[in-house]
Design a protein around this motif. Structure first.
Motif, PDB file in Angstrom:
ATOM      1  N   GLU A  49      -0.440   8.558   8.186  1.00  0.00           N
ATOM      2  CA  GLU A  49       0.815   8.872   8.877  1.00  0.00           C
ATOM      3  C   GLU A  49       1.140   7.798   9.914  1.00  0.00           C
ATOM      4  O   GLU A  49       2.304   7.412  10.077  1.00  0.00           O
ATOM      5  CB  GLU A  49       0.709  10.240   9.544  1.00  0.00           C
ATOM      6  N   LYS A  50       0.124   7.307  10.623  1.00  0.00           N
ATOM      7  CA  LYS A  50       0.343   6.265  11.625  1.00  0.00           C
ATOM      8  C   LYS A  50       0.864   4.995  10.965  1.00  0.00           C
ATOM      9  O   LYS A  50       1.792   4.349  11.465  1.00  0.00           O
ATOM     10  CB  LYS A  50      -0.951   5.982  12.378  1.00  0.00           C
ATOM     11  N   GLN A  51       0.281   4.615   9.837  1.00  0.00           N
ATOM     12  CA  GLN A  51       0.733   3.409   9.136  1.00  0.00           C
ATOM     13  C   GLN A  51       2.133   3.588   8.568  1.00  0.00           C
ATOM     14  O   GLN A  51       2.915   2.641   8.537  1.00  0.00           O
ATOM     15  CB  GLN A  51      -0.255   3.070   8.022  1.00  0.00           C
ATOM     16  N   GLN A  52       2.479   4.803   8.132  1.00  0.00           N
ATOM     17  CA  GLN A  52       3.834   5.066   7.662  1.00  0.00           C
ATOM     18  C   GLN A  52       4.841   4.869   8.788  1.00  0.00           C
ATOM     19  O   GLN A  52       5.920   4.307   8.577  1.00  0.00           O
ATOM     20  CB  GLN A  52       3.931   6.483   7.101  1.00  0.00           C
TER      21      GLN A  52
ATOM     22  N   ARG B 256       0.820  -1.206   0.000  1.00  0.00           N
ATOM     23  CA  ARG B 256       0.000   0.000   0.000  1.00  0.00           C
ATOM     24  C   ARG B 256       0.855   1.258   0.000  1.00  0.00           C
ATOM     25  O   ARG B 256       0.414   2.324  -0.450  1.00  0.00           O
ATOM     26  CB  ARG B 256      -0.952  -0.016   1.192  1.00  0.00           C
ATOM     27  N   HIS B 257       2.090   1.156   0.482  1.00  0.00           N
ATOM     28  CA  HIS B 257       3.005   2.293   0.445  1.00  0.00           C
ATOM     29  C   HIS B 257       3.228   2.767  -0.983  1.00  0.00           C
ATOM     30  O   HIS B 257       3.268   3.982  -1.251  1.00  0.00           O
ATOM     31  CB  HIS B 257       4.353   1.897   1.070  1.00  0.00           C
ATOM     32  N   PHE B 258       3.343   1.830  -1.910  1.00  0.00           N
ATOM     33  CA  PHE B 258       3.681   2.174  -3.287  1.00  0.00           C
ATOM     34  C   PHE B 258       2.494   2.696  -4.096  1.00  0.00           C
ATOM     35  O   PHE B 258       2.663   3.080  -5.242  1.00  0.00           O
ATOM     36  CB  PHE B 258       4.331   0.980  -3.982  1.00  0.00           C
ATOM     37  N   ILE B 259       1.298   2.700  -3.505  1.00  0.00           N
ATOM     38  CA  ILE B 259       0.168   3.347  -4.182  1.00  0.00           C
ATOM     39  C   ILE B 259      -0.345   4.533  -3.366  1.00  0.00           C
ATOM     40  O   ILE B 259      -1.408   5.061  -3.630  1.00  0.00           O
ATOM     41  CB  ILE B 259      -0.980   2.343  -4.462  1.00  0.00           C
ATOM     42  N   GLY B 260       0.442   4.936  -2.349  1.00  0.00           N
ATOM     43  CA  GLY B 260       0.138   6.157  -1.614  1.00  0.00           C
ATOM     44  C   GLY B 260      -1.085   6.084  -0.737  1.00  0.00           C
ATOM     45  O   GLY B 260      -1.763   7.100  -0.533  1.00  0.00           O
ATOM     46  N   GLU B 261      -1.389   4.920  -0.177  1.00  0.00           N
ATOM     47  CA  GLU B 261      -2.616   4.752   0.604  1.00  0.00           C
ATOM     48  C   GLU B 261      -2.380   4.713   2.112  1.00  0.00           C
ATOM     49  O   GLU B 261      -3.302   4.451   2.869  1.00  0.00           O
ATOM     50  CB  GLU B 261      -3.333   3.455   0.191  1.00  0.00           C
TER      51      GLU B 261
END
Length: 510
Positions: free
Chosen positions: A21-24, A13-18
Motif C-alpha cells: 500500500e505504501k508503494q502504491q 511491479r505494479h503490473f504484476i501486483g507486487e
C-alpha cells in the motif's frame, strides 16, 4: 527522494501486483507529479496488455496473421510482442518475471490523477485515491481518473458511474471525457442507451437523469453498439443523441461542454493560488492573469512598457514594469504569461526591505539558452547581500548571494520547451539556501551568516549593470529566452513539502 530508476521499478511491479500500500501511494504521487512517469506508465501498460493477450490464447489464431495494420481492429502482432519482451529484458523491470498464474494488477484499476473541489457520496466513495471495481457517486466537483492501461477519463459531477474492469466503465448519469491511448484500444464506456467501444479516440459522453445520452467524438473513431440497432462506426467531429434505442445525428460536436484534465488543473490552480495572495508573508505575487488588460501591448514599440500587477491582498503592491515582452499563453489555454524573446525584454521592479528568511518561486518555460548566463531573477549590480538566479548554457542553475556564496547547481537541469517549477528557500540567519526543480530539492548551499538578504531594484529576465560614469546609465544583458507564468516572493521559509505541494498545485496543465 526517489529517482527515475526507483519509480520505473514501481511501475513495472505494479503490473504484476507486487506493490505494498505504501508503494502504491508513492507511485500514485509520482504519476501525479511528473508527466515523464505517466508516459512510462502508459508504455508499460501496453506491454503488459500484450503479454496478457499472449498468455490467454493457447495458439496463434490465423486471423492474427492476416489482419491488416490499417484495420481499426489491428493489434500488435507476435513479432511486436517479442520486441516488447526484449525491451522488458533491457529495462530489467519486474515484468521480466511475468507469469500467467500471477495476478495481472493490484486491486486498483484506476488512480485519481487530479481533482477540483470534488466530493463523493459516502455510500459510493473510494477509500483512497485508488479505484477498484465498484460503484461510485460523485456529488461535487470534477476528477481525472488514470486507468492502469493509460486511459484517462474526466468525470464531472453529479455523476453515477461504475468501474467494471480496466477496459470497461459504466456511466449511468453525468458527463465524462475519455482520452484513450494505444494501450487502451478497445476500452468500452457503457451507457443506458448503448455501449461505446473505442478505436483510438477522444470522446465525450453525457447521460441525463432521463437516461438519454449524447456522444461527441472529438478525435479518432468509436463503435456504437445498441440493442435495437446495428453497430455503427462514428468518426471524429461526429455527435449523436441516443434516445430510446435510437441514434439521432447532431449538427456538430461541442468540445467546450466536456471538461479536460487540463481544465481541472487550471481550476485547481486558481483555487490554490489564493493562498499565496492571502498569505500575510507574501511580499509580491504575479499570477500573470492581467494580460487581457494589455491587448494593445501584443505588438510592442521600442521603449514601451505595461504594468504587471502584484496580486497580493495585503500591503502596498509591488507592480512590475514590462519592457518589450509580449503577452502570451501560459500553462493553460486562456492563461497569461510573458514571452521574453528579444534583446532587453525584461520586467523591472523594486523590492524594499531586508530578509532573514525568503522563498522565491516561479513557473518558467525555457525556449533557448543563447548566453553563457541567462537571467531568471537578478538584482541590479549584485551589491552585498543581494540574491541572483541565473541559468547556465547547459540549463543548470547559477545562484548566489553577494558576499556569501556563488555556485552552480549541477545535479539537475531545467529542460527546454517544458513548463518547469523552480524555487529557492534562503535562510540568511542560518546561512543556508535550498534550490528546487519540479518540487524536488536539487541543491543546498551553506555559508557563514553575514547579514540579511536584500533585493532593491530587480529584474525578471535580465541583469542590469549601472555605469561608473556620471550618467549612471543601466545596461541590460543575460537575456532570458522563454516564458514566465507565475512568480512569488514570500518573507518566510517554505518546507520541502510546501514546495512540493506548490508544484503539484500548478502542474495540472497536460
Amino acid at each position: 527522494m526517489m529517482n527515475d530508476t526507483t519509480i520505473y521499478d514501481l511501475i513495472e511491479r505494479h503490473f504484476i501486483g507486487e506493490l505494498t500500500e505504501k508503494q502504491q501511494r508513492e507511485l500514485r504521487d509520482a504519476l501525479k507529479a511528473n508527466r515523464k512517469y505517466r508516459d512510462r506508465f502508459r508504455e508499460s501498460a501496453l506491454i503488459s496488455a500484450e503479454l496478457r493477450h499472449l498468455a490467454s490464447e493457447p495458439a496463434i489464431q490465423p486471423s492474427v496473421k492476416t489482419r491488416s495494420k490499417s484495420s481499426p481492429a489491428f493489434r500488435i502482432g507476435w513479432l511486436s510482442i517479442a520486441i516488447a519482451a526484449t525491451v522488458l529484458l533491457a529495462l530489467g523491470g519486474g515484468l521480466l518475471f511475468w507469469r500467467a498464474d500471477l495476478p495481472a494488477t493490484s486491486s486498483s484499476i484506476a488512480t485519481l490523477l487530479d481533482g477540483y473541489q470534488y466530493e463523493f457520496d459516502a455510500a459510493n466513495a473510494p477509500t483512497s485515491d485508488e479505484f477498484g471495481v465498484g460503484d461510485y457517486t460523485l456529488t461535487q466537483g470534477a476528477i481525472t481518473l488514470l486507468f492502469e492501461n493509460g486511459v484517462k477519463v474526466v468525470v464531472e459531477s453529479p455523476a453515477d458511474f461504475s468501474l467494471v474492469s480496466a477496459m470497461q466503465m459504466q456511466l449511468d448519469r453525468g458527463r465524462v471525457r475519455a482520452v484513450v491511448p494505444e494501450s487502451g484500444h478497445g476500452f468500452v464506456l457503457a451507457t443506458p442507451q448503448g455501449n461505446i467501444e473505442d478505436l483510438g479516440t477522444e470522446f465525450g459522453v453525457y447521460v441525463g437523469t432521463d437516461r438519454d445520452a449524447e456522444l461527441h467524438v472529438f478525435a479518432g473513431e468509436v463503435n456504437l453498439h445498441q440493442q435495437t440497432q446495428a453497430s455503427q462506426r462514428l468518426s471524429e467531429d461526429t455527435a449523436v443523441r441516443l434516445v430510446s434505442g435510437n441514434c439521432e445525428r447532431l449538427i456538430s460536436t461541442n468540445d467546450a461542454a466536456f471538461a479536460t484534465s487540463a481544465m481541472i488543473g487550471y481550476q485547481r490552480w486558481q483555487e490554490s493560488q489564493r493562498q499565496w495572495r492571502e498569505d500575510p508573508s507574501t511580499v509580491l505575487y504575479f499570477d500573470f492573469e492581467d494580460r487581457f488588460e494589455h491587448k494593445v501591448d501584443a505588438i510592442q514599440t521600442e521603449g514601451r512598457s505595461s504594468r504587471l500587477a502584484d496580486r497580493k491582498l495585503a500591503g502596498n503592491p509591488i507592480d512590475g514594469d514590462v519592457r518589450g515582452c509580449i503577452w502570451a499563453t501560459g500553462r493553460w489555454s486562456g492563461k497569461g504569461a510573458l514571452l521574453f524573446e528579444n534583446t532587453d525584454d525584461r520586467v523591472e521592479l523594486e523590492i524594499p526591505g531586508e530578509f532573514d528568511a525568503v522563498t522565491i518561486m516561479a513557473w518558467i518555460q525555457v525556449n533557448r539558452l543563447d548566453n553563457a548566463l541567462q537571467a531568471v531573477f537578478n538584482t541590479r549590480d549584485w551589491q552585498a547581500g543581494e540574491h541572483h538566479w541565473n541559468l547556465l548554457r547547459d540549463g543548470a542553475f547559477r545562484v548566489g548571494v553577494s558576499g556569501a556564496f556563488a555556485r552552480s547547481c549541477s545535479h539537475q537541469r531545467v529542460p527546454l520547451g517544458r513548463w518547469t517549477h523552480i524555487a529557492a528557500v534562503i535562510d540568511a540567519h542560518r546561512g543556508q539556501a535550498a534550490y528546487y526543480i519540479d518540487g524536488q530539492r536539487i541543491d543546498l548551499a551553506t555559508w557563514q551568516p553575514n547579514g540579511p538578504v536584500r533585493f532593491g531594484p530587480t529584474t525578471l529576465g535580465s541583469f542590469g549593470e549601472t555605469s561608473d560614469d556620471d550618467s549612471k546609465s543601466v545596461t541590460f544583458s543575460r537575456d532570458f529566452r522563454g516564458r514566465i507564468d507565475e512568480f512569488a516572493v514570500l518573507r518566510r521559509l517554505l518546507s520541502d513539502e510546501e514546495i512540493r505541494l506548490a508544484y503539484l498545485d500548478g502542474n495540472g496543465f497536460d
